[in-house]
Design a protein around this motif. Structure first.
Motif, PDB file in Angstrom:
ATOM      1  N   LYS A  45       0.808  -1.220   0.000  1.00 43.36           N
ATOM      2  CA  LYS A  45       0.000   0.000   0.000  1.00 43.36           C
ATOM      3  C   LYS A  45       0.841   1.269   0.000  1.00 43.36           C
ATOM      4  O   LYS A  45       0.670   2.152  -0.838  1.00 43.36           O
ATOM      5  N   ASP A  46       1.754   1.395   0.980  1.00 44.73           N
ATOM      6  CA  ASP A  46       2.514   2.629   1.162  1.00 44.73           C
ATOM      7  C   ASP A  46       4.009   2.404   0.919  1.00 44.73           C
ATOM      8  O   ASP A  46       4.505   1.284   1.105  1.00 44.73           O
ATOM      9  N   PRO A  47       4.719   3.444   0.550  1.00 35.11           N
ATOM     10  CA  PRO A  47       6.175   3.309   0.389  1.00 35.11           C
ATOM     11  C   PRO A  47       6.846   3.149   1.745  1.00 35.11           C
ATOM     12  O   PRO A  47       6.288   3.533   2.781  1.00 35.11           O
ATOM     13  N   ILE A  48       8.028   2.584   1.757  1.00 37.42           N
ATOM     14  CA  ILE A  48       8.829   2.476   2.972  1.00 37.42           C
ATOM     15  C   ILE A  48      10.123   3.246   2.752  1.00 37.42           C
ATOM     16  O   ILE A  48      10.897   2.934   1.844  1.00 37.42           O
ATOM     17  N   SER A  49      10.331   4.259   3.573  1.00 34.23           N
ATOM     18  CA  SER A  49      11.544   5.080   3.487  1.00 34.23           C
ATOM     19  C   SER A  49      12.107   5.255   4.886  1.00 34.23           C
ATOM     20  O   SER A  49      11.358   5.395   5.858  1.00 34.23           O
ATOM     21  N   PHE A  50      13.400   5.239   5.015  1.00 37.22           N
ATOM     22  CA  PHE A  50      14.046   5.534   6.282  1.00 37.22           C
ATOM     23  C   PHE A  50      15.506   5.865   6.054  1.00 37.22           C
ATOM     24  O   PHE A  50      16.019   5.740   4.937  1.00 37.22           O
ATOM     25  N   MET A  51      16.166   6.313   7.107  1.00 36.27           N
ATOM     26  CA  MET A  51      17.564   6.709   7.022  1.00 36.27           C
ATOM     27  C   MET A  51      18.471   5.485   6.931  1.00 36.27           C
ATOM     28  O   MET A  51      18.416   4.593   7.786  1.00 36.27           O
ATOM     29  N   VAL A  52      19.266   5.448   5.885  1.00 39.98           N
ATOM     30  CA  VAL A  52      20.262   4.387   5.734  1.00 39.98           C
ATOM     31  C   VAL A  52      21.553   5.012   5.223  1.00 39.98           C
ATOM     32  O   VAL A  52      21.546   6.113   4.667  1.00 39.98           O
ATOM     33  N   LYS A  53      22.646   4.301   5.410  1.00 38.41           N
ATOM     34  CA  LYS A  53      23.893   4.755   4.811  1.00 38.41           C
ATOM     35  C   LYS A  53      23.726   4.807   3.303  1.00 38.41           C
ATOM     36  O   LYS A  53      23.115   3.921   2.708  1.00 38.41           O
ATOM     37  N   THR A  54      24.262   5.827   2.712  1.00 45.07           N
ATOM     38  CA  THR A  54      24.068   6.069   1.286  1.00 45.07           C
ATOM     39  C   THR A  54      24.452   4.870   0.429  1.00 45.07           C
ATOM     40  O   THR A  54      23.804   4.582  -0.580  1.00 45.07           O
ATOM     41  N   ASN A  55      25.476   4.136   0.853  1.00 46.01           N
ATOM     42  CA  ASN A  55      25.961   3.008   0.036  1.00 46.01           C
ATOM     43  C   ASN A  55      25.403   1.661   0.491  1.00 46.01           C
ATOM     44  O   ASN A  55      25.868   0.615   0.060  1.00 46.01           O
ATOM     45  N   GLU A  56      24.393   1.665   1.365  1.00 45.15           N
ATOM     46  CA  GLU A  56      23.881   0.398   1.891  1.00 45.15           C
ATOM     47  C   GLU A  56      22.420   0.133   1.546  1.00 45.15           C
ATOM     48  O   GLU A  56      21.811  -0.799   2.046  1.00 45.15           O
ATOM     49  N   LYS A  57      21.840   0.936   0.686  1.00 45.57           N
ATOM     50  CA  LYS A  57      20.433   0.768   0.336  1.00 45.57           C
ATOM     51  C   LYS A  57      20.153  -0.626  -0.212  1.00 45.57           C
ATOM     52  O   LYS A  57      19.131  -1.239   0.093  1.00 45.57           O
ATOM     53  N   ASP A  58      21.082  -1.155  -1.017  1.00 48.31           N
ATOM     54  CA  ASP A  58      20.867  -2.444  -1.666  1.00 48.31           C
ATOM     55  C   ASP A  58      20.932  -3.618  -0.690  1.00 48.31           C
ATOM     56  O   ASP A  58      20.620  -4.758  -1.069  1.00 48.31           O
ATOM     57  N   LEU A  59      21.336  -3.364   0.551  1.00 53.99           N
ATOM     58  CA  LEU A  59      21.380  -4.440   1.549  1.00 53.99           C
ATOM     59  C   LEU A  59      19.998  -4.730   2.129  1.00 53.99           C
ATOM     60  O   LEU A  59      19.818  -5.715   2.836  1.00 53.99           O
ATOM     61  N   TYR A  60      19.031  -3.852   1.826  1.00 52.96           N
ATOM     62  CA  TYR A  60      17.680  -4.026   2.355  1.00 52.96           C
ATOM     63  C   TYR A  60      16.755  -4.559   1.266  1.00 52.96           C
ATOM     64  O   TYR A  60      16.750  -4.056   0.145  1.00 52.96           O
ATOM     65  N   ALA A  61      15.984  -5.597   1.608  1.00 45.38           N
ATOM     66  CA  ALA A  61      15.082  -6.208   0.629  1.00 45.38           C
ATOM     67  C   ALA A  61      13.749  -6.539   1.292  1.00 45.38           C
ATOM     68  O   ALA A  61      13.695  -6.874   2.480  1.00 45.38           O
ATOM     69  N   PRO A  62      12.641  -6.466   0.515  1.00 44.52           N
ATOM     70  CA  PRO A  62      11.317  -6.758   1.080  1.00 44.52           C
ATOM     71  C   PRO A  62      11.037  -8.262   1.150  1.00 44.52           C
ATOM     72  O   PRO A  62      11.453  -9.028   0.278  1.00 44.52           O
ATOM     73  N   LYS A  63      10.322  -8.651   2.202  1.00 46.02           N
ATOM     74  CA  LYS A  63       9.894 -10.040   2.361  1.00 46.02           C
ATOM     75  C   LYS A  63       8.393 -10.051   2.619  1.00 46.02           C
ATOM     76  O   LYS A  63       7.904  -9.381   3.528  1.00 46.02           O
ATOM     77  N   LEU A  64       7.670 -10.820   1.813  1.00 44.64           N
ATOM     78  CA  LEU A  64       6.220 -10.857   1.904  1.00 44.64           C
ATOM     79  C   LEU A  64       5.767 -11.806   3.010  1.00 44.64           C
ATOM     80  O   LEU A  64       6.248 -12.925   3.126  1.00 44.64           O
ATOM     81  N   ALA A  65       4.827 -11.335   3.826  1.00 43.59           N
ATOM     82  CA  ALA A  65       4.247 -12.162   4.892  1.00 43.59           C
ATOM     83  C   ALA A  65       2.729 -12.034   4.808  1.00 43.59           C
ATOM     84  O   ALA A  65       2.147 -11.069   5.325  1.00 43.59           O
ATOM     85  N   LEU A  66       2.080 -13.004   4.145  1.00 40.78           N
ATOM     86  CA  LEU A  66       0.634 -12.970   3.954  1.00 40.78           C
ATOM     87  C   LEU A  66      -0.097 -13.505   5.177  1.00 40.78           C
ATOM     88  O   LEU A  66       0.365 -14.456   5.825  1.00 40.78           O
ATOM     89  N   ASP A  67      -1.244 -12.919   5.482  1.00 43.45           N
ATOM     90  CA  ASP A  67      -2.083 -13.402   6.580  1.00 43.45           C
ATOM     91  C   ASP A  67      -3.019 -14.507   6.116  1.00 43.45           C
ATOM     92  O   ASP A  67      -3.515 -15.293   6.936  1.00 43.45           O
ATOM     93  N   VAL A  68      -3.307 -14.557   4.836  1.00 44.09           N
ATOM     94  CA  VAL A  68      -4.250 -15.540   4.284  1.00 44.09           C
ATOM     95  C   VAL A  68      -3.689 -16.127   2.996  1.00 44.09           C
ATOM     96  O   VAL A  68      -2.851 -15.521   2.332  1.00 44.09           O
ATOM     97  N   GLU A  69      -4.160 -17.321   2.642  1.00 44.93           N
ATOM     98  CA  GLU A  69      -3.761 -17.960   1.390  1.00 44.93           C
ATOM     99  C   GLU A  69      -4.745 -17.663   0.276  1.00 44.93           C
ATOM    100  O   GLU A  69      -4.406 -17.747  -0.909  1.00 44.93           O
ATOM    101  N   LYS A  70      -5.974 -17.297   0.653  1.00 51.56           N
ATOM    102  CA  LYS A  70      -7.011 -16.962  -0.315  1.00 51.56           C
ATOM    103  C   LYS A  70      -8.047 -16.085   0.369  1.00 51.56           C
ATOM    104  O   LYS A  70      -8.096 -16.004   1.601  1.00 51.56           O
ATOM    105  N   VAL A  71      -8.874 -15.419  -0.421  1.00 56.82           N
ATOM    106  CA  VAL A  71      -9.911 -14.550   0.133  1.00 56.82           C
ATOM    107  C   VAL A  71     -11.252 -14.933  -0.466  1.00 56.82           C
ATOM    108  O   VAL A  71     -11.326 -15.502  -1.563  1.00 56.82           O
ATOM    109  N   GLU A  72     -12.299 -14.608   0.276  1.00 59.37           N
ATOM    110  CA  GLU A  72     -13.648 -14.926  -0.191  1.00 59.37           C
ATOM    111  C   GLU A  72     -14.345 -13.652  -0.639  1.00 59.37           C
ATOM    112  O   GLU A  72     -14.310 -12.633   0.048  1.00 59.37           O
ATOM    113  N   ALA A  73     -14.983 -13.726  -1.807  1.00 63.16           N
ATOM    114  CA  ALA A  73     -15.712 -12.567  -2.320  1.00 63.16           C
ATOM    115  C   ALA A  73     -16.980 -12.340  -1.462  1.00 63.16           C
ATOM    116  O   ALA A  73     -17.517 -13.286  -0.868  1.00 63.16           O
TER     117      ALA A  73
END
Length: 444
Positions: A345-373
């Motif tokens: 939904k929203d961007p994630i920004s925070f203070m990091v060393k200028t040369n260390e941005k690539d050390l951070y990566a997103p990991k998905l954690a889902l609460d559900v495997e499927k949804v019901e209409a």
């Protein structure tokens, strides 16, 4: 052939053994990645906006905080002002305790008259600018009746803020031995306030978040108490990093010094450059010879600020509407569509060393495997956590994580009754066929 003496042979064995012993007992050096060469008992540096910890050194050990205590007194006063239970114009009548303390100029004070009354505003300015101790007790008495009762409010607020390892024995940060035998009930005669650097930084973080107006006063370099009267006294700010003072540092506008024999030379400083504000805490700062001084604490603080402003910047680690290549949709049951798209939904920004941005990566954690209409757009289905692949990350001062919600990005309506009927039939026969196929396959 040259003859080798027994003494020489023994030396060949003893010298290497001595060297190995020396290496074994030598203290381990700090990793060069985080070694700032600070000669302090503890230190911490955080981003004042997000609470991201940029550096820490022994930040979890409770140590003496001296007059940095007054940040808590300021917090409670500004809370009371905001709530309307105390006003700036309210008058305080001097008590025996505050009169006696105010006469001891060695403790940092503005002298108060036994028959005098003082506004809360002028007492607050004396506390925030000049670290006046009797003025601080006067504020505590105004808010809670007695300093003993004020301690209960200090402890309650500390719990609310999630501070750890703290011990308050008075409102000022002085050693109780300096309180003329009138220290708060239930505290020791030689007790002194303690707190880890991490909790001091957390207190400052919340103080600036909830009461940013504190900087209007903490940034004043000099003011006259009771100007125009025979009691007038010049108050010079003990924060020598303010503009025009001896250890001036660009952007500094607060926050609180602290010095006692027990605590040593401490400082909670804050500085702002462009859109970045940092908070630094140094505790028991000494020089290269191990001697504590005002210079030592401001030198250590300058190193922290140099490190923060020089090597860190706010960077977007992950944009809004970010999608994962292997999980762009979730299955939908009883819907007009079989799948629904999902994204961060929203961007994630925070203070990091200028040369260390690539050390951070997103990991998905889902609460559900499927949804019901029926599925509404913007339905939260999980979160994304930012993880660092290597090296040290100190996290946030309030213990939060780098997270953002993962939501559905479109609406999926519920299928009609007839569609659900045929879906059910299809599902039934599909399951039946799979069962038969599995049974027959198992025979062979």
């Amino acid at each position: 052939m040259k003859k080798v003496s027994k003494k020489s042979i023994i030396s060949l064995f003893i010298i290497p053994m001595m060297l190995l012993s020396m290496l074994a007992i030598a203290p381990a050096t700090t990793n060069a990645e985080t070694d700032l060469g600070l000669t302090v008992d503890a230190a911490i540096l955080i981003d004042a906006d997000s609470g991201k910890i940029l550096y820490e050194q022994n930040a979890g050990t409770p140590l003496g905080i001296a007059s940095m205590t007054k940040m808590m007194t300021e917090y409670l006063l500004l809370d009371a002002i905001k709530a309307g239970t105390i006003t700036w114009e309210q008058q305080y009548r001097v008590t025996e305790y505050t009169y006696k303390m105010s006469q001891d100029r060695a403790l940092s004070n503005v002298p108060l008259r036994t028959d005098g009354t003082y506004s809360i505003r002028e007492l607050y300015e004396a506390m925030a600018i000049y670290s006046a101790n009797a003025a601080t007790v006067a504020i505590a008495e105004t808010i809670a009746g007695t300093e003993t009762e004020f301690l209960k409010l200090m402890n309650k607020k500390a719990e609310e803020l999630g501070l750890e390892g703290f011990k308050f024995v008075n409102s000022t940060g002085l050693n109780n031995a300096n309180l003329f035998g009138m220290h708060p009930t239930g505290t020791g005669e030689k007790d002194e306030n303690v707190m880890p650097a991490r909790s001091v930084a957390k207190l400052a973080y919340h103080l600036l978040k909830d009461h940013p107006e504190v900087l209007d006063t903490s940034s004043i370099t000099k003011k006259t108490f009771r100007e125009g009267t025979e009691d007038a006294i010049n108050m010079s700010n003990w924060n020598f990093m303010l503009p025009g003072l001896v250890f001036e540092y660009e952007g500094v506008d607060g926050l609180k010094t602290g010095t006692t024999d027990f605590a040593g030379h401490n400082f909670t400083g804050t500085a702002k450059r462009n859109d970045t504000r940092l908070i630094a805490v140094v505790m028991k700062a000494v020089d290269s010879k191990g001697v504590g001084s005002y210079k030592a604490r401001f030198d250590a603080t300058a190193k922290l600020f140099d490190y923060g402003f020089g090597q860190f910047s706010k960077q977007e680690i992950m944009p809004a509407n970010y999608t994962f290549d292997d999980t762009k949709t979730l299955p939908v049951i009883k819907g007009k569509e079989n799948n629904v798209k999902i994204a961060v939904k929203d961007p994630i920004s925070f203070m990091v060393k200028t040369n260390e941005k690539d050390l951070y990566a997103p990991k998905l954690a889902l609460d559900v495997e499927k949804v019901e209409a029926e599925v509404e757009e913007g339905t939260v289905v999980g979160k994304v956590v930012i993880e660092r692949s290597e090296g040290t990350d100190y996290g946030f001062i309030d213990g939060s994580e780098f997270t953002a919600d993962v939501v559905t990005t479109e609406k999926v309506e519920r299928a009609s009754g007839i569609s659900l009927f045929f879906q059910g039939i299809g599902s039934f026969f599909g399951n039946l066929w799979n069962g038969i196929f599995g049974f027959v396959g198992g025979m062979f």
